[in-house]
Design a protein around this motif. Structure first.
Motif, mmCIF file in Angstrom:
data_model
loop_
_atom_site.group_PDB
_atom_site.id
_atom_site.type_symbol
_atom_site.label_atom_id
_atom_site.label_comp_id
_atom_site.label_asym_id
_atom_site.label_seq_id
_atom_site.Cartn_x
_atom_site.Cartn_y
_atom_site.Cartn_z
ATOM 1 N N GLN A 9 1.801 48.044 20.231
ATOM 2 C CA GLN A 9 2.337 46.901 19.508
ATOM 3 C C GLN A 9 2.152 45.666 20.393
ATOM 4 O O GLN A 9 2.609 45.636 21.537
ATOM 5 C CB GLN A 9 3.817 47.113 19.203
ATOM 6 N N LEU A 10 1.461 44.669 19.849
ATOM 7 C CA LEU A 10 1.248 43.426 20.596
ATOM 8 C C LEU A 10 2.450 42.512 20.426
ATOM 9 O O LEU A 10 3.142 42.558 19.402
ATOM 10 C CB LEU A 10 -0.004 42.708 20.087
ATOM 11 N N SER A 11 2.663 41.665 21.395
ATOM 12 C CA SER A 11 3.694 40.647 21.238
ATOM 13 C C SER A 11 3.282 39.684 20.130
ATOM 14 O O SER A 11 2.085 39.515 19.850
ATOM 15 C CB SER A 11 3.902 39.889 22.551
ATOM 16 N N GLU A 12 4.254 39.066 19.490
ATOM 17 C CA GLU A 12 3.963 38.124 18.400
ATOM 18 C C GLU A 12 3.197 36.927 18.942
ATOM 19 O O GLU A 12 3.500 36.417 20.014
ATOM 20 C CB GLU A 12 5.273 37.672 17.760
ATOM 21 N N LYS A 13 2.199 36.518 18.188
ATOM 22 C CA LYS A 13 1.333 35.406 18.600
ATOM 23 C C LYS A 13 1.339 34.311 17.542
ATOM 24 O O LYS A 13 1.480 34.582 16.354
ATOM 25 C CB LYS A 13 -0.118 35.874 18.761
ATOM 26 N N ASP A 14 1.150 33.073 17.984
ATOM 27 C CA ASP A 14 0.933 31.961 17.067
ATOM 28 C C ASP A 14 -0.431 32.123 16.412
ATOM 29 O O ASP A 14 -1.287 32.876 16.894
ATOM 30 C CB ASP A 14 0.969 30.625 17.813
ATOM 31 N N ARG A 15 -0.647 31.365 15.367
ATOM 32 C CA ARG A 15 -1.955 31.353 14.719
ATOM 33 C C ARG A 15 -3.013 30.909 15.728
ATOM 34 O O ARG A 15 -2.790 30.018 16.541
ATOM 35 C CB ARG A 15 -1.922 30.382 13.551
ATOM 36 N N GLY A 16 -4.162 31.566 15.673
ATOM 37 C CA GLY A 16 -5.252 31.223 16.575
ATOM 38 C C GLY A 16 -5.861 32.471 17.178
ATOM 39 O O GLY A 16 -5.570 33.596 16.772
ATOM 40 N N PHE A 17 -6.733 32.268 18.167
ATOM 41 C CA PHE A 17 -7.393 33.363 18.866
ATOM 42 C C PHE A 17 -6.755 33.522 20.238
ATOM 43 O O PHE A 17 -6.559 32.543 20.957
ATOM 44 C CB PHE A 17 -8.894 33.091 18.984
ATOM 45 N N HIS A 18 -6.441 34.764 20.577
ATOM 46 C CA HIS A 18 -5.688 35.055 21.800
ATOM 47 C C HIS A 18 -6.383 36.133 22.612
ATOM 48 O O HIS A 18 -6.776 37.168 22.066
ATOM 49 C CB HIS A 18 -4.277 35.534 21.447
#
Length: 143
Positions: A9-18
Motif C-alpha cells: 500500500q503506497l502512501s496517499e499522493k497528490d495528483r501528478g507523477f511521483h
C-alpha cells in the motif's frame, strides 16, 4: 528458484507523477534474497498508472503532468462517464496510456535500473487515496 507475491500500500499522493522506487524497496525487504530475477509490479486501480522514467530531476515529473493535463483535459464535454467527477474519465484514459504495470530485472538483491531511471506512480485523480500494488518476485535466491 523462488516466488513471492505481496500486496503493498503506497502512501496517499497528490495528483501528478511521483517517484516511488524508494517506497517500493522499503516495503520489499525480501528483494535482497534474490540473486537474479524479475519483479512484476501491478497497480490495482483504473485511475492511476505505473511507468519507468527519470529519477533525478523533478521537473520531468512536473512537465509530464502539465503535458498530461493539456493532452487529456478534465471535464471535456465529449466525456459520457461523468458521475464520479470531471477528473475520473480522464484518469481512466491516462491509466490506459501509461499502463498498469512495470517489470524490472533484479540483480544482486536490487532492482537493476539505469542510472537515471525510477518507478513512477501516475496519480490521475485529485483525491485518489492510497493505492494498492501487487508485487511478484521470481528468480534465483541466494543460498
Amino acid at each position: 528458484m523462488g516466488w513471492l507475491q505481496k500486496q503493498i500500500q503506497l502512501s496517499e499522493k497528490d495528483r501528478g507523477f511521483h517517484l516511488i522506487t524508494d517506497e517500493l524497496e522499503s516495503q520489499l525487504p525480501e528483494l535482497s534474497q534474490y540473486q537474479v530475477g524479475l519483479a512484476h509490479i501491478f497497480i490495482q486501480h483504473t485511475s492511476a498508472s505505473l511507468t519507468l522514467n527519470e529519477n533525478a530531476d523533478p521537473d520531468v515529473r512536473r512537465d509530464m503532468e502539465i503535458f498530461s493535463l493539456q493532452a487529456i483535459p478534465d471535464g471535456a464535454d465529449y466525456y459520457r462517464h461523468v458521475l464520479e467527477g470531471p477528473d475520473d474519465m480522464p484518469a481512466h484514459v491516462k491509466s490506459s496510456l501509461w499502463g498498469a504495470s512495470v517489470t524490472l530485472p533484479i540483480t544482486d538483491g536490487r532492482f537493476n535500473l539505469g542510472t537515471w531511471q525510477g518507478v513512477w506512480l501516475g496519480e490521475h485523480r485529485e483525491q485518489g487515496g492510497r493505492r494498492r500494488l501487487i508485487v511478484t518476485l521470481q528468480g534465483n535466491l541466494y543460498r
